[in-house]
Write an enzyme that holds these catalytic residues in place. Structure first.
Site, PDB file in Angstrom:
ATOM      1  N   LYS A  15       3.112 -46.338  54.649  1.00 16.89           N
ATOM      2  CA  LYS A  15       1.902 -47.169  54.575  1.00 16.89           C
ATOM      3  C   LYS A  15       2.254 -48.626  54.887  1.00 16.89           C
ATOM      4  O   LYS A  15       3.419 -49.026  54.778  1.00 16.89           O
ATOM      5  CB  LYS A  15       1.248 -47.038  53.201  1.00 16.89           C
ATOM      6  CG  LYS A  15       1.791 -47.943  52.126  1.00 16.89           C
ATOM      7  CD  LYS A  15       1.036 -47.760  50.831  1.00 16.89           C
ATOM      8  CE  LYS A  15       0.175 -48.915  50.435  1.00 16.89           C
ATOM      9  NZ  LYS A  15       0.660 -50.262  50.460  1.00 16.89           N
ATOM     10  N   LYS A  20       8.678 -50.452  55.984  1.00 15.23           N
ATOM     11  CA  LYS A  20       9.126 -49.706  57.170  1.00 15.23           C
ATOM     12  C   LYS A  20       9.962 -50.554  58.104  1.00 15.23           C
ATOM     13  O   LYS A  20      11.050 -50.179  58.505  1.00 15.23           O
ATOM     14  CB  LYS A  20       7.927 -49.240  58.009  1.00 15.23           C
ATOM     15  CG  LYS A  20       7.058 -48.205  57.431  1.00 15.23           C
ATOM     16  CD  LYS A  20       5.916 -47.860  58.385  1.00 15.23           C
ATOM     17  CE  LYS A  20       4.993 -49.022  58.701  1.00 15.23           C
ATOM     18  NZ  LYS A  20       4.239 -49.526  57.543  1.00 15.23           N
ATOM     19  N   LYS A  46       0.505 -54.633  63.844  1.00 14.57           N
ATOM     20  CA  LYS A  46       0.988 -55.893  63.281  1.00 14.57           C
ATOM     21  C   LYS A  46       2.024 -56.551  64.214  1.00 14.57           C
ATOM     22  O   LYS A  46       2.234 -57.759  64.171  1.00 14.57           O
ATOM     23  CB  LYS A  46       1.613 -55.622  61.906  1.00 14.57           C
ATOM     24  CG  LYS A  46       1.119 -56.579  60.846  1.00 14.57           C
ATOM     25  CD  LYS A  46       1.924 -56.623  59.547  1.00 14.57           C
ATOM     26  CE  LYS A  46       2.389 -55.342  58.919  1.00 14.57           C
ATOM     27  NZ  LYS A  46       3.311 -55.579  57.777  1.00 14.57           N
ATOM     28  N   ASP A 132      -0.589 -45.250  57.596  1.00 12.51           N
ATOM     29  CA  ASP A 132      -1.680 -45.150  56.627  1.00 12.51           C
ATOM     30  C   ASP A 132      -2.579 -43.976  56.959  1.00 12.51           C
ATOM     31  O   ASP A 132      -2.949 -43.192  56.101  1.00 12.51           O
ATOM     32  CB  ASP A 132      -2.494 -46.448  56.601  1.00 12.51           C
ATOM     33  CG  ASP A 132      -1.743 -47.541  55.881  1.00 12.51           C
ATOM     34  OD1 ASP A 132      -2.204 -48.029  54.859  1.00 12.51           O
ATOM     35  OD2 ASP A 132      -0.654 -47.902  56.352  1.00 12.51           O
TER      36      ASP A 132
HETATM   37  P1  ADP Z   1       5.923 -52.656  56.672  1.00 10.38           P
HETATM   38  O1  ADP Z   1       6.695 -52.715  57.931  1.00 10.38           O
HETATM   39  O2  ADP Z   1       5.924 -51.288  56.054  1.00 10.38           O
HETATM   40  O3  ADP Z   1       4.526 -53.185  56.797  1.00 10.38           O
HETATM   41  P2  ADP Z   1       7.778 -54.700  55.820  1.00 10.38           P
HETATM   42  O4  ADP Z   1       9.079 -54.078  56.218  1.00 10.38           O
HETATM   43  O5  ADP Z   1       7.240 -55.764  56.712  1.00 10.38           O
HETATM   44  O6  ADP Z   1       6.662 -53.587  55.588  1.00 10.38           O
HETATM   45  O7  ADP Z   1       7.975 -55.219  54.330  1.00 10.38           O
HETATM   46  C1  ADP Z   1       6.986 -55.932  53.628  1.00 10.38           C
HETATM   47  C2  ADP Z   1       7.647 -56.987  52.761  1.00 10.38           C
HETATM   48  O8  ADP Z   1       8.427 -56.380  51.741  1.00 10.38           O
HETATM   49  C3  ADP Z   1       8.590 -57.897  53.564  1.00 10.38           C
HETATM   50  O9  ADP Z   1       8.407 -59.223  53.147  1.00 10.38           O
HETATM   51  C4  ADP Z   1       9.971 -57.379  53.200  1.00 10.38           C
HETATM   52  O10 ADP Z   1      10.965 -58.378  53.230  1.00 10.38           O
HETATM   53  C5  ADP Z   1       9.764 -56.882  51.768  1.00 10.38           C
HETATM   54  N1  ADP Z   1      10.699 -55.782  51.414  1.00 10.38           N
HETATM   55  C6  ADP Z   1      10.791 -54.574  51.994  1.00 10.38           C
HETATM   56  N2  ADP Z   1      11.761 -53.834  51.410  1.00 10.38           N
HETATM   57  C7  ADP Z   1      12.304 -54.609  50.440  1.00 10.38           C
HETATM   58  C8  ADP Z   1      13.358 -54.421  49.467  1.00 10.38           C
HETATM   59  N3  ADP Z   1      14.037 -53.277  49.378  1.00 10.38           N
HETATM   60  N4  ADP Z   1      13.648 -55.464  48.641  1.00 10.38           N
HETATM   61  C9  ADP Z   1      12.941 -56.608  48.710  1.00 10.38           C
HETATM   62  N5  ADP Z   1      11.957 -56.851  49.582  1.00 10.38           N
HETATM   63  C10 ADP Z   1      11.624 -55.860  50.434  1.00 10.38           C
HETATM   64 MG    MG Z   2       6.042 -53.318  59.793  1.00 15.19          MG
END
Ligand code: ADP
Ligand code: MG
Length: 292
Positions: A15, A20, A46, A132
């Site tokens: 999601k 991811k 995004k 999602d």
């Molecule tokens: P997605 O790609 O699923 O939308 P993101 O990888 O961009 O999500 O992550 C969303 C936020 O959560 C980012 O700011 C990322 O740095 C943070 N984040 C993801 N995994 C971790 C983790 N294991 N510890 C701390 N922060 C995390």
């Molecule tokens: Mg992403």
């Protein structure tokens, strides 16, 4: 001369906001650090999948480029990032117009037309896909024989589990006709004391498995602020080793499963059961919400 081994195409779903892109980018970085050639394709409107691999350098998306130019070259839609990882962002529709899912198929088609896989000769192609809703377009990487394996990033939050279950449904539908099978679940950022039990129970119920637990760590946020992966910004950290472990699992562990997704009523009952258990453990109460 021995024939070169074909690239492994692996999709990572989950999601929005679940981690991811962070997880995929760190795995790509760890694979590249281990000497592999890697392409990472962001399949999320995004369009920020590869940000921490390219130090924040601008990268026009495939869909934007297709809209503006009739002839598109590989160098127009890709950039070489950390350790030469080839970064691509499928992009999204113009807000209010078009369909994000269709955009992903257009992007993947263009990459194939440009022979990007023959030109770059990757060992791994990682697709970072918004999960999602695994509708037609978002299912492209697992549907059309593109990726052999898919993973899902999830926490113990219900909406993350719901998205994982949707991916399982899509895999169960397409795997028999050549679609991807499931590598497993990557449990990210579990904090609550019961979180691991929730995820472990969900994988048991669906006949799947967890391939790694990634703790929530400050070094991830710090590295992100530097515009880098943890592998690049904090290579000695314990968190970097966790991502290296996942990369090894992507590279070496070929075990896959055909998930048994829960149907609507089953998922609802499962969630309710956990709601009751969590309530009991948090409040010291025994019994169900029905008794309140
Ligand atoms: P997605 O790609 O699923 O939308 P993101 O990888 O961009 O999500 O992550 C969303 C936020 O959560 C980012 O700011 C990322 O740095 C943070 N984040 C993801 N995994 C971790 C983790 N294991 N510890 C701390 N922060 C995390
Ligand atoms: Mg992403």
């Amino acid at each position: 001369m021995s024939k070169p081994t074909p690239p492994k195409h692996i999709a990572v779903y989950g999601k929005g906001g679940i981690g991811k892109s962070t997880t995929t980018s760190n795995i790509s970085a760890a694979l590249a650090e281990a000497g592999h050639r890697v392409i990472q394709i962001g399949c999320d409107p995004k369009s920020d999948s590869t940000t921490i691999l390219r130090g924040g350098n601008e990268l026009p998306t495939v869909l934007d480029t297709l809209r503006e130019h009739s002839k598109v070259r590989i160098e127009d839609i890709s950039i070489r990032g950390y350790r030469d990882i080839l970064c691509v962002e499928a992009g999204g529709p113009v807000p209010g117009v078009g369909c994000a899912g269709r955009g992903i198929s257009a992007a993947v088609e263009l990459l194939q037309e440009l022979h990007i896989f023959d030109e770059y000769k990757p060992d791994f192609v990682l697709y970072d896909v918004l999960g999602d809703v695994v509708c037609g377009g978002f299912a492209v990487p697992i549907r059309d024989g593109l990726a052999q394996r898919a993973y899902v990033v999830s926490s113990s939050d219900f909406m993350a589990i719901f998205a994982a279950n949707n991916l399982f449904k899509a895999i169960a539908k397409y795997a028999p006709s050549g679609g991807a099978r499931l590598g497993g679940v990557i449990a990210n950022g579990l904090i609550a004391p019961y979180a691991k039990s929730v995820v472990d129970d969900f994988v048991e119920r669906t006949g799947t498995r967890v391939v790694g637990y990634v703790p929530r760590a400050l070094v991830v946020n710090q590295s992100e602020l530097y515009g880098q992966t943890v592998i690049e910004a904090a290579p000695e950290s314990a968190q970097a080793d966790i991502y290296r472990g996942l990369a090894r699992s992507f590279a070496e562990d070929e075990e896959t499963t055909l998930p048994h997704p829960l149907n609507g009523p089953e998922l609802k009952a499962w969630a309710r059961e956990w709601g009751d258990r969590i309530f009991s453990s948090e409040s010291g109460e025994v019994g169900t919400l029905a008794g309140i």
